[in-house]
Scaffold this motif. Structure first.
Motif, mmCIF file in Angstrom:
data_model
loop_
_atom_site.group_PDB
_atom_site.id
_atom_site.type_symbol
_atom_site.label_atom_id
_atom_site.label_comp_id
_atom_site.label_asym_id
_atom_site.label_seq_id
_atom_site.Cartn_x
_atom_site.Cartn_y
_atom_site.Cartn_z
ATOM 1 N N TYR A 67 0.846 -1.137 0.040
ATOM 2 C CA TYR A 67 0.216 -0.022 0.153
ATOM 3 C C TYR A 67 0.759 1.275 -0.021
ATOM 4 O O TYR A 67 1.965 1.260 -0.098
ATOM 5 N N VAL A 68 0.182 2.453 0.202
ATOM 6 C CA VAL A 68 1.068 3.717 0.041
ATOM 7 C C VAL A 68 0.542 4.464 1.316
ATOM 8 O O VAL A 68 -0.630 4.443 1.764
ATOM 9 N N GLU A 69 1.605 4.994 1.912
ATOM 10 C CA GLU A 69 1.221 5.795 3.167
ATOM 11 C C GLU A 69 1.516 7.403 3.060
ATOM 12 O O GLU A 69 2.269 7.619 2.093
ATOM 13 N N PHE A 70 1.068 8.092 3.674
ATOM 14 C CA PHE A 70 1.169 9.454 3.799
ATOM 15 C C PHE A 70 1.519 10.114 5.180
ATOM 16 O O PHE A 70 0.762 9.836 6.079
ATOM 17 N N ALA A 71 2.577 11.050 5.077
ATOM 18 C CA ALA A 71 2.991 11.604 6.534
ATOM 19 C C ALA A 71 2.929 13.051 6.338
ATOM 20 O O ALA A 71 3.620 13.637 5.535
ATOM 21 N N GLU A 72 2.594 13.755 7.401
ATOM 22 C CA GLU A 72 2.611 15.070 7.711
ATOM 23 C C GLU A 72 3.383 15.342 9.100
ATOM 24 O O GLU A 72 2.978 14.783 10.130
ATOM 25 N N ARG A 73 4.661 15.933 8.917
ATOM 26 C CA ARG A 73 5.250 16.058 10.131
ATOM 27 C C ARG A 73 5.198 17.810 10.359
ATOM 28 O O ARG A 73 5.948 18.737 9.626
ATOM 29 N N LEU A 74 4.789 18.094 11.496
ATOM 30 C CA LEU A 74 4.542 19.321 11.701
ATOM 31 C C LEU A 74 5.767 20.127 12.314
ATOM 32 O O LEU A 74 6.790 19.410 13.149
ATOM 33 N N PRO A 75 5.990 21.315 12.231
ATOM 34 C CA PRO A 75 7.391 22.025 13.052
ATOM 35 C C PRO A 75 7.223 21.926 14.772
ATOM 36 O O PRO A 75 6.000 21.747 15.117
ATOM 37 N N LEU A 76 8.163 21.702 15.139
ATOM 38 C CA LEU A 76 8.528 21.445 16.535
ATOM 39 C C LEU A 76 8.028 22.687 17.379
ATOM 40 O O LEU A 76 8.259 23.853 16.657
ATOM 41 N N PRO A 77 7.727 22.686 18.425
ATOM 42 C CA PRO A 77 7.189 24.144 19.228
ATOM 43 C C PRO A 77 8.318 25.241 19.134
ATOM 44 O O PRO A 77 8.067 26.409 18.930
ATOM 45 N N ASN A 78 9.725 24.829 19.107
ATOM 46 C CA ASN A 78 10.790 25.764 19.013
ATOM 47 C C ASN A 78 11.371 26.002 17.823
ATOM 48 O O ASN A 78 12.415 26.800 17.575
ATOM 49 N N ALA A 79 10.728 25.647 16.770
ATOM 50 C CA ALA A 79 11.223 25.672 15.400
ATOM 51 C C ALA A 79 10.924 27.268 14.788
ATOM 52 O O ALA A 79 10.221 28.080 15.138
ATOM 53 N N ASN A 80 11.767 27.411 13.970
ATOM 54 C CA ASN A 80 11.997 28.873 13.327
ATOM 55 C C ASN A 80 10.891 28.768 12.252
ATOM 56 O O ASN A 80 11.208 28.128 11.074
ATOM 57 N N ILE A 81 9.797 29.381 12.356
ATOM 58 C CA ILE A 81 8.790 29.543 11.194
ATOM 59 C C ILE A 81 8.405 30.867 10.571
ATOM 60 O O ILE A 81 7.399 31.174 10.458
ATOM 61 N N ASN A 82 9.499 31.745 10.777
ATOM 62 C CA ASN A 82 9.352 33.017 10.325
ATOM 63 C C ASN A 82 9.543 33.168 8.892
ATOM 64 O O ASN A 82 9.607 34.240 8.013
ATOM 65 N N SER A 83 10.019 31.898 8.224
ATOM 66 C CA SER A 83 10.023 32.054 6.734
ATOM 67 C C SER A 83 9.191 30.855 6.136
ATOM 68 O O SER A 83 8.826 30.146 6.747
ATOM 69 N N SER A 84 9.217 31.014 4.800
ATOM 70 C CA SER A 84 8.281 30.163 4.013
ATOM 71 C C SER A 84 8.763 28.675 4.107
ATOM 72 O O SER A 84 7.880 27.625 3.902
ATOM 73 N N TYR A 85 10.292 28.579 4.519
ATOM 74 C CA TYR A 85 10.910 27.226 4.134
ATOM 75 C C TYR A 85 10.946 26.660 5.509
ATOM 76 O O TYR A 85 11.726 27.644 6.517
ATOM 77 N N ILE A 86 10.766 25.733 6.100
ATOM 78 C CA ILE A 86 11.082 25.036 7.424
ATOM 79 C C ILE A 86 12.025 23.854 7.208
ATOM 80 O O ILE A 86 11.429 22.744 6.505
ATOM 81 N N ASN A 87 13.124 23.720 7.735
ATOM 82 C CA ASN A 87 14.178 22.896 7.822
ATOM 83 C C ASN A 87 13.640 21.648 8.334
ATOM 84 O O ASN A 87 12.736 21.512 9.267
ATOM 85 N N ASP A 88 13.882 20.388 7.758
ATOM 86 C CA ASP A 88 13.388 19.054 8.237
ATOM 87 C C ASP A 88 13.754 18.976 9.945
ATOM 88 O O ASP A 88 13.007 18.212 10.414
ATOM 89 N N LYS A 89 14.932 19.292 10.189
ATOM 90 C CA LYS A 89 15.397 19.271 11.489
ATOM 91 C C LYS A 89 14.590 20.052 12.599
ATOM 92 O O LYS A 89 14.524 19.677 13.613
#
Length: 303
Positions: free
Chosen positions: A253-275
């Protein structure tokens, strides 16, 4: 040297994915629809969050054997998970480079099954008296690629398959499919904004006729709310058993995953690093994802 190692592992992934792509029509259907919708330009644009394998916990097989392939290529063994009701153990493995997918590897605790089920599995695996991975040249990507589809034991009879199916649907899947790639996972958060949540992507999937696993709900969410997963119901394949009889059984089968930003992540830009996104897995999510190959889900597909 690192470039050479990366190329070797890319070759291994290709050897895994090509037969999977051909055997699981939903992979092609989803990819083509994503291209038509303008989400991606080609299959290669899809970020593969992780791939998963199922194994049997018997001598010379199981996780301790199979993981050697990936540890050799730079993967790092991470968290342990246990699934009491399904009699499974699992680990996930972090890739040596962000360009490669995580790996989720599970193992059936065969000695926790009934004596009859143990004897059936032993009938097929008892002649494996050496760890087959130890016989591989782990630097030879072609040899490793072929190993994933090598028949390490004989095909089961339909009677043995059905007995295992009644006791452990996981056991039945592995006794027939062996080390076949169980699923790959589309990284939803890497898609364009209109489709980069699991809710919006699930709506897209259902609009093109994809049947989703609804065990525990169509969206499986981790306790911290930062990992959301969904999956298709496994494709039904025509299996030919040792006695020549055929029957439709669950494939991959096929799976789908959404990994949301961590609470302390830098989300001030349109790109969020995987780390800066939630890593790893969640046992409660995985427990329900396993059921993508279970009859309760696959019976929803018109045969």
């Amino acid at each position: 040297m690192e470039t050479s190692i990366n190329q070797e592992f890319e070759d291994i992934l290709n050897a895994l994915f090509v037969p999977y792509y051909e055997r699981v029509p939903d992979v092609q259907k989803i990819s083509k629809a994503m291209i038509n919708e303008g989400m991606i330009q080609s299959q290669n644009d899809i970020v593969n969050d992780h791939i998963a394998f199922r194994t049997l916990g018997v001598s010379n097989l199981g996780i301790r054997s199979f993981e050697k392939i990936f540890l050799k290529h730079g993967y790092i063994k991470k968290d342990y998970y246990h699934f009491e009701a399904k009699k499974l153990d699992a680990f996930w493995y972090a890739p040596p480079s962000p360009k490669f997918p995580r790996i989720f590897m599970s193992e059936l605790k065969v000695d926790h099954l009934s004596n009859k089920a143990q004897n059936i599995i032993a009938k097929y695996t008892r002649n494996i008296d050496l760890d087959p991975v130890d016989l591989l040249d782990l630097d030879n990507s072609k040899e490793i690629g072929e190993f994933f589809y090598k028949p390490l034991w004989q095909l089961p009879t339909i009677q043995d398959y059905n007995y295992l199916l009644a006791e452990s649907e996981y056991a039945a899947w592995v006794i027939y499919n062996r080390y076949y790639l169980n699923h790959y996972t589309i990284s939803v958060h890497n898609l364009p904004p209109t489709y980069n949540t699991i809710e919006s992507f699930n709506s897209f999937l259902e609009s093109i006729g994809i049947v989703l696993n609804n065990s525990g709900g169509k969206i499986k969410t981790s306790k911290d709310g930062l990992l959301k997963q969904s999956s298709t119901v496994a494709e039904m394949i025509t299996a030919t058993f040792a006695d020549g009889e055929t029957m439709k059984i669950p494939g991959s089968y096929v799976e789908f995953a959404e990994r949301l930003p961590l609470p302390n992540a830098n989300i001030n830009s349109s790109y969020i690093n995987d780390k800066d996104r939630r890593d790893g897995f969640e046992s409660a999510n995985a427990d329900k994802i396993f059921e993508s190959t279970y009859n309760e889900q696959t019976k929803k597909i018109i045969r």
